[in-house]
Enzyme design. Structure first.
Site, PDB file in Angstrom:
ATOM      1  CE  LYS A 188      -2.167   2.829   2.989  1.00 46.27           C
ATOM      2  NZ  LYS A 188      -2.048   4.258   2.400  1.00 46.27           N
ATOM      3  N   GLY A 241       7.513   5.186   7.659  1.00 46.09           N
ATOM      4  CA  GLY A 241       6.237   6.639   7.953  1.00 46.09           C
ATOM      5  C   GLY A 241       6.872   7.409   9.133  1.00 46.09           C
ATOM      6  CB  VAL A 245       1.380   5.985  11.480  1.00 40.61           C
ATOM      7  CG1 VAL A 245       0.633   4.798  10.035  1.00 40.61           C
ATOM      8  CG2 VAL A 245       0.153   7.322  11.789  1.00 40.61           C
ATOM      9  CD  GLU A 263      14.118   1.018   8.202  1.00 35.68           C
ATOM     10  OE1 GLU A 263      14.581   2.545   8.870  1.00 35.68           O
ATOM     11  OE2 GLU A 263      14.857   0.612   8.080  1.00 35.68           O
ATOM     12  CB  CYS A 297      13.137   9.281   7.549  1.00 38.66           C
ATOM     13  SG  CYS A 297      14.160   8.911   5.714  1.00 38.66           S
ATOM     14  CD  GLU A 395      10.642  13.282  10.289  1.00 36.90           C
ATOM     15  OE1 GLU A 395       9.422  12.648  10.761  1.00 36.90           O
ATOM     16  OE2 GLU A 395      11.348  11.730   9.835  1.00 36.90           O
TER      17      GLU A 395
HETATM   18  P1  NAD Z   1       2.593   8.598   7.876  1.00 33.98           P
HETATM   19  O1  NAD Z   1       2.398   7.486   8.743  1.00 33.98           O
HETATM   20  O2  NAD Z   1       1.643   9.527   7.709  1.00 33.98           O
HETATM   21  O3  NAD Z   1       1.909   7.160   6.386  1.00 33.98           O
HETATM   22  C1  NAD Z   1       2.827   6.301   5.940  1.00 33.98           C
HETATM   23  C2  NAD Z   1       1.928   5.245   5.240  1.00 33.98           C
HETATM   24  O4  NAD Z   1       1.361   4.310   6.444  1.00 33.98           O
HETATM   25  C3  NAD Z   1       1.185   5.537   4.656  1.00 33.98           C
HETATM   26  O5  NAD Z   1       0.560   4.481   3.636  1.00 33.98           O
HETATM   27  C4  NAD Z   1      -0.156   5.730   5.211  1.00 33.98           C
HETATM   28  O6  NAD Z   1      -1.366   5.990   4.418  1.00 33.98           O
HETATM   29  C5  NAD Z   1      -0.471   4.704   5.997  1.00 33.98           C
HETATM   30  N1  NAD Z   1      -1.278   4.838   7.553  1.00 33.98           N
HETATM   31  C6  NAD Z   1      -1.729   5.418   7.639  1.00 33.98           C
HETATM   32  N2  NAD Z   1      -2.643   5.430   8.874  1.00 33.98           N
HETATM   33  C7  NAD Z   1      -2.729   4.053   8.888  1.00 33.98           C
HETATM   34  C8  NAD Z   1      -3.284   3.144  10.110  1.00 33.98           C
HETATM   35  N3  NAD Z   1      -3.936   3.645  10.960  1.00 33.98           N
HETATM   36  N4  NAD Z   1      -2.255   2.011   9.020  1.00 33.98           N
HETATM   37  C9  NAD Z   1      -1.458   1.590   8.439  1.00 33.98           C
HETATM   38  N5  NAD Z   1      -1.079   2.553   7.877  1.00 33.98           N
HETATM   39  C10 NAD Z   1      -1.490   3.429   7.840  1.00 33.98           C
HETATM   40  O7  NAD Z   1       4.147   8.872   7.286  1.00 33.98           O
HETATM   41  P2  NAD Z   1       4.059   9.597   5.968  1.00 33.98           P
HETATM   42  O8  NAD Z   1       3.276  11.359   6.643  1.00 33.98           O
HETATM   43  O9  NAD Z   1       3.719   9.052   4.312  1.00 33.98           O
HETATM   44  O10 NAD Z   1       5.615   9.781   5.496  1.00 33.98           O
HETATM   45  C11 NAD Z   1       6.804  10.529   6.089  1.00 33.98           C
HETATM   46  C12 NAD Z   1       7.100  10.004   7.732  1.00 33.98           C
HETATM   47  O11 NAD Z   1       8.392   9.071   7.074  1.00 33.98           O
HETATM   48  C13 NAD Z   1       8.108  11.172   8.433  1.00 33.98           C
HETATM   49  O12 NAD Z   1       8.040  10.979   9.219  1.00 33.98           O
HETATM   50  C14 NAD Z   1       9.557  10.596   7.929  1.00 33.98           C
HETATM   51  O13 NAD Z   1      11.023  10.436   8.329  1.00 33.98           O
HETATM   52  C15 NAD Z   1       9.357   8.364   7.239  1.00 33.98           C
HETATM   53  N6  NAD Z   1       9.961   7.983   6.534  1.00 33.98           N
HETATM   54  C16 NAD Z   1      10.838   7.061   7.248  1.00 33.98           C
HETATM   55  C17 NAD Z   1      12.031   7.035   6.695  1.00 33.98           C
HETATM   56  C18 NAD Z   1      12.869   5.224   6.954  1.00 33.98           C
HETATM   57  O14 NAD Z   1      13.227   4.489   5.972  1.00 33.98           O
HETATM   58  N7  NAD Z   1      13.515   6.090   8.145  1.00 33.98           N
HETATM   59  C19 NAD Z   1      11.815   7.268   4.983  1.00 33.98           C
HETATM   60  C20 NAD Z   1      11.148   7.682   4.702  1.00 33.98           C
HETATM   61  C21 NAD Z   1       9.693   8.649   5.599  1.00 33.98           C
END
Ligand code: NAD
Length: 501
Positions: A188, A241, A245, A263, A297, A395
């Site tokens: 997803k 993400g 979450v 991650e 990130c 962040e």
């Molecule tokens: P997010 O946590 O809002 O969403 C990530 C994913 O989770 C999306 O596909 C979203 O639809 C899904 N999601 C949301 N609620 C959910 C639930 N209840 N159950 C299951 N899935 C759910 O993150 P974002 O805003 O899309 O991305 C930004 C974040 O990602 C930042 O915090 C960033 O640091 C992190 N990130 C980390 C890395 C890494 O490798 N460490 C890389 C890229 C981004």
């Protein structure tokens, strides 16, 4: 003033309608439609199905069937490897289309998106090589009567959930390794940037991945993601993400004790000593702070400068930051594109205002930029930031650099480690001992020494503390998608236990 250029409207462009991939068939699903408005251009560029819980259930059933009864887990490593290599070739051939989608849906610069696609194709090739090298262990040292063999088996059905900031690159850090191990998957992407992941579905079919092995759902986290993290037929969840979450994902997966790989966020320090190559550092600081508009990130969002150089270095970073080109994501010269949503732009502004109220100084930028269309943020530098301020601990996920200072090495390490995150860190010094000492003491999954944000498919990536669990990339990545099984075998006549045989 920073360098800006107005955005050209998207003309001669028709929004693309996408469908989901379930059990080898493209489907509109049972729900509504999600419209993606381009953050840099302000018009609808993509429409995806808003997947439902029922769609998620069908996708998981397909992946379960493909794992339990299908050919993919039963192929040789070489057969899987050849299909992954073919996928890499098609990704490379379609890179411009994929980069265009990532650019208009996320607002990232097109030249950067093309670089991400090249990196992604390389990861698929690397994972293909690992598919042939996955192996267990044997113990021939357990006595005359015993042979021990430790097998590596694919863990099963994997739910892969990705964020919006590196749409194609992040799914490529997960899916090829899961497939190399022999797993099947339900994927997803973020509901903001689903296009390139859906095109990946076409690519995998063309490469020869059998129906049901990879299923791609679009939709929101609470509707689709929640099923993917709780369903008893899913064996593992691989999530990238936000930390919030991520925590919820772990709690959801705990109900059925699924393996979880996370991650998450970062608040990465760069510690700079006076004897460092400051020309190189100033360049790296500007790149590290504003790459992907800071929506990264790994952003080097927290500079920890030795007090004796802090004033001069901050001024030099500010001068160089003014030359960064902010503008139309589709302009090949653009270095900083748009901010993902208007709400996120507001959140970034809130952090800057909060820091100013708490006593930090805005040394550059600090506000949104009006480029005619979309939403953009000026490269921003905050000096006089102290470790207790929110902007130093949380962040921001925007082009905002916080400058802190230190006197002693102990103080630098204390400040670097005084947060909940531990994704990456940088240290700058011409003294090898200083780099290695800081490298050992900083609690982070990656430490860059006299460089920043370099990476390679061979090098593991992931976080300490609340930046995550597990590692992606590197040769262990494929093992993450396996279970070990022990064969304890007896050789020769069997005697022993309580009763003589
Ligand atoms: P997010 O946590 O809002 O969403 C990530 C994913 O989770 C999306 O596909 C979203 O639809 C899904 N999601 C949301 N609620 C959910 C639930 N209840 N159950 C299951 N899935 C759910 O993150 P974002 O805003 O899309 O991305 C930004 C974040 O990602 C930042 O915090 C960033 O640091 C992190 N990130 C980390 C890395 C890494 O490798 N460490 C890389 C890229 C981004």
């Amino acid at each position: 003033m920073v360098m800006t250029a107005h955005v050209k409207p998207l003309t001669d462009f028709t929004a693309r309608d996408f469908r989901m991939l379930i059990d080898g068939a493209w489907t509109e699903g049972a729900g509504n439609v999600i419209e993606r408005v381009a953050p840099g251009h302000g018009v609808t560029v993509s429409r995806y199905p808003a997947g439902t819980k029922a769609d998620a259930g069908r996708a998981i059933a397909a992946a379960r069937h493909a794992f339990d009864d299908g050919s993919w887990p039963r192929m040789t490593g070489a057969e899987r490897s050849n299909i992954l290599l073919k996928a890499a070739d098609i990704i490379a051939a379609r890179a411009d289309d994929l980069a265009f989608l990532d650019c208009i849906e996320s607002g990232k610069p097109i030249s950067q998106a093309k670089g991400e696609l090249a990196g992604a194709a390389d990861i698929w090739r690397y994972a293909a090589a690992l598919a042939r090298d996955l192996h267990g262990e044997s113990y021939n040292t357990l006595g005359q009567g015993t042979l021990g063999v430790v097998l590596r088996e694919a863990i099963g059905v994997v739910s892969i959930i990705t964020p919006w900031n590196f749409p194609f690159l992040i799914v490529s850090q997960k899916l090829p390794f899961a497939l190399a191990a022999g797993c099947t998957a339900v994927v997803k992407p973020s509901e903001l940037t689903s296009g390139s992941t859906l095109v990946l579905g076409e690519i995998l079919i063309e490469a020869g991945v059998p129906a049901g092995v990879v299923n791609i759902l679009t939709g929101t986290g609470p509707e689709v993601g929640s099923v993917m993290t709780t369903h008893p037929d899913v064996d593992m969840v691989s999530f990238t993400g936000s930390t919030g979450v991520g925590r919820l994902t772990m709690a959801n997966a705990a109900q059925t004790l699924k393996k979880v790989s996370l991650e998450l966020g970062g608040k990465n320090p760069q510690i700079v000593f006076p004897e460092a190559d400051l020309d190189a550092f100033v360049d790296a600081a500007v790149f590290g702070a504003y790459f992907n508009a800071g929506e990264c990130c790994n952003a080097g969002s927290r500079l920890i400068l030795h007090r004796s150089i802090a004033g001069e270095v901050t001024a030099r970073i500010a001068e160089l930051s003014k030359k960064v080109k902010v503008g139309d994501p589709l302009d090949p010269a653009t270095q900083v594109g748009a901010i993902i949503t208007p709400q996120h732009l507001e959140k970034i502004g809130g952090y800057v205002d909060g820091a100013a109220k708490a006593g930090a100084s805005v040394a550059l930028g600090g506000a949104a930029l009006d480029l005619g269309l979309g939403q953009f943020m000026a490269p921003t530098i905050l000096s006089g930031v102290t470790p207790d301020m929110a902007v130093a601990r949380e962040e921001v996920f925007g082009p905002v650099l916080s400058v802190l200072t230190f006197e002693t090495t102990d103080e630098a390490v204390r400040i670097a480690n005084a947060i909940d995150y531990g994704l990456s860190a940088g240290v700058w010094s011409r003294d090898f001992d200083t780099c290695l000492t800081i490298g050992r003491r900083v609690r982070a999954g990656t430490v860059w020494m006299n460089t920043f944000m370099d990476g390679a498919s061979e090098l593991p990536f992931g976080g300490y503390r609340q930046s995550g669990l597990g590692r992606e990339l590197g040769r262990h990545a494929v093992e993450d998608y396996t279970e070990t099984k022990t064969f304890n075998m007896h050789i020769g006549a069997r005697t022993g236990w309580w009763m003589q045989r």
